[in-house]
Design a protein around this motif. Structure first.
Motif, PDB file in Angstrom:
ATOM      1  N   THR A  41      36.261  43.571  36.093  1.00  0.00           N
ATOM      2  CA  THR A  41      35.106  43.039  35.360  1.00  0.00           C
ATOM      3  C   THR A  41      35.494  42.471  34.003  1.00  0.00           C
ATOM      4  O   THR A  41      34.696  41.766  33.376  1.00  0.00           O
ATOM      5  CB  THR A  41      34.026  44.115  35.166  1.00  0.00           C
ATOM      6  OG1 THR A  41      34.560  45.217  34.411  1.00  0.00           O
ATOM      7  CG2 THR A  41      33.497  44.617  36.495  1.00  0.00           C
ATOM      8  N   THR A  42      36.702  42.775  33.525  1.00  0.00           N
ATOM      9  CA  THR A  42      37.169  42.225  32.246  1.00  0.00           C
ATOM     10  C   THR A  42      37.912  40.905  32.434  1.00  0.00           C
ATOM     11  O   THR A  42      38.318  40.285  31.456  1.00  0.00           O
ATOM     12  CB  THR A  42      38.107  43.213  31.530  1.00  0.00           C
ATOM     13  OG1 THR A  42      39.321  43.376  32.288  1.00  0.00           O
ATOM     14  CG2 THR A  42      37.441  44.574  31.380  1.00  0.00           C
TER      15      THR A  42
ATOM     16  N   THR B 204      33.945  37.567  33.952  1.00  0.00           N
ATOM     17  CA  THR B 204      33.479  37.170  32.612  1.00  0.00           C
ATOM     18  C   THR B 204      32.829  35.797  32.612  1.00  0.00           C
ATOM     19  O   THR B 204      31.997  35.495  31.754  1.00  0.00           O
ATOM     20  CB  THR B 204      34.632  37.187  31.596  1.00  0.00           C
ATOM     21  OG1 THR B 204      35.681  36.315  32.045  1.00  0.00           O
ATOM     22  CG2 THR B 204      35.185  38.599  31.424  1.00  0.00           C
TER      23      THR B 204
ATOM     24  N   ARG C  40      38.501  36.896  34.392  1.00  0.00           N
ATOM     25  CA  ARG C  40      37.698  35.680  34.331  1.00  0.00           C
ATOM     26  C   ARG C  40      36.717  35.480  35.479  1.00  0.00           C
ATOM     27  O   ARG C  40      35.662  34.851  35.278  1.00  0.00           O
ATOM     28  CB  ARG C  40      38.618  34.462  34.230  1.00  0.00           C
ATOM     29  CG  ARG C  40      39.560  34.251  35.417  1.00  0.00           C
ATOM     30  CD  ARG C  40      40.389  32.999  35.230  1.00  0.00           C
ATOM     31  NE  ARG C  40      41.249  32.755  36.383  1.00  0.00           N
ATOM     32  CZ  ARG C  40      41.900  31.610  36.548  1.00  0.00           C
ATOM     33  NH1 ARG C  40      41.776  30.648  35.670  1.00  0.00           N
ATOM     34  NH2 ARG C  40      42.676  31.451  37.607  1.00  0.00           N
TER      35      ARG C  40
END
Length: 350
Positions: free
Chosen positions: A155-156, A161, A158
């Motif tokens: 989830t961190t 994000t 691309r």
């Protein structure tokens, strides 16, 4: 012997983890393998010739700058030799494929093998689970990626994000970290009063329990665990009965007001009841507290964002406190003060 020594040197350089290999270490290794080098007046010339030959063959790289050579004795020897750089392997373009509509946006962004592997696993899961029930993120991560922590890491990156992938698509959600709280039954709609510090939480809890239950508001008393509250406030949804109003009291200082502002913003973003200041308690602190130096305040000329949560009539006194780099600790409002002012708690959540 020259060929054998060249093989020894080439193998030694190849085995070293660093990209540059010091020649003094190389020489120690060579003499350990071939003791005839010790005391041989031609050893330096032999080593120089071998390194030159290895460089021409592409097995080592010799320094270009003069500073990389030891020329105190003839012939000069390099101080270090480098490993030849390996040509980069060109990534083969993945074979064209048709992705589920829900993954088209992510597939348009993906270009790395690990991203395609992730999309493959998600595509398989979506195909096999068209009506999945929402579960905690870690459970879905274990189900799709065989690792309960992997999805939180993804989830961190691309694909998430940018919004191309979402947790809603995977029918999962991050679980809030609960904050300590106690329910004190009473009358009327349920409310939550959170204290920034542990001592104030205990004093408010004792004071609430001593109020006549026939007139006492139905309350959760919570401890926000200091600066963790802007994160843990989402755990309000775990409280039973669910509170219809949220109140907060913290230190009257820069750090305490930042916590309140951050928690209020998070409550708004998650569509919780709005977080309000426990105004009566802040009024008491301003009236009775002793201002002390505030180490959390480096100097604030415009405290507008920090005082926004406060009612308008408290803006000026709180601003003056901040501009003077002073603070009033919430522990000023201790158990004795709460007992001496039994209506104070009722007013704070009224």
């Amino acid at each position: 012997m020259t060929t054998t020594l060249g093989d020894i040197i080439a193998a030694y350089v190849a085995e070293q983890p660093a990209s540059r290999v010091r020649v003094d270490g190389l020489l120690r290794h060579a003499t350990a393998v071939d003791p005839t080098l010790v005391g041989d007046p031609t050893a330096r010339a032999r080593l120089a010739a071998i390194l030159t030959g290895l460089a021409k063959a592409g097995a080592v790289v010799l320094p270009k700058a003069r500073s990389g050579w030891d020329d105190r004795t003839k012939p000069p020897l390099p101080i270090w030799v480098g490993k030849p750089t390996k040509p980069r392997r060109t990534q083969a373009a993945p074979a064209p494929r048709v992705w589920p509509q829900a993954l088209e946006a992510a597939a348009a962004i993906a270009s790395r093998p690990n991203e395609y592997q992730l999309l493959d696993k998600i595509a398989s899961w979506l195909r096999n689970n068209p009506d999945a029930e929402p579960v905690p993120l870690e459970e879905r991560s274990l189900e799709i990626l065989d690792d309960e922590k992997a999805l939180a890491i993804e989830t961190t990156k691309r694909l998430f994000t940018t919004g191309a992938l979402t947790l809603d698509l995977l029918a999962c959600y991050p679980t809030p970290v609960p904050f300590p709280s106690q329910h004190v039954p009473g009358v009327g709609p349920t409310r939550l009063l959170v204290a920034e510090n542990n001592a104030t939480f205990h004093s408010l809890l004792q004071a609430a329990r001593q109020v006549d239950p026939d007139v006492r508001p139905d309350l959760h008393i919570g401890w926000g665990c200091g600066n963790q509250f802007p994160t843990s406030i989402t755990a309000v949804t775990l409280l039973d009965p669910a509170p219809t109003a949220l109140y907060y009291v913290g230190d009257l200082d820069a750090a305490g007001l930042r916590i309140a502002a951050g928690a209020a913003a998070k409550a708004n973003a998650h569509k919780l009841p709005p977080l309000r200041p426990a105004t009566a308690l802040y009024e008491w602190l301003l009236a009775h507290g002793v201002p002390r130096p505030d180490r959390s305040n480096p100097g604030i000329s415009n405290p507008g964002t920090l005082i926004a949560l406060m009612p308008e009539h408290l803006h000026e006194p709180v601003s003056q406190l901040l501009r003077a780099r002073r603070r009033i600790a919430q522990e000023t409002l201790g158990l004795r003060a709460l007992r001496a002012n039994p209506n104070l708690l009722m007013q704070a959540v009224g």
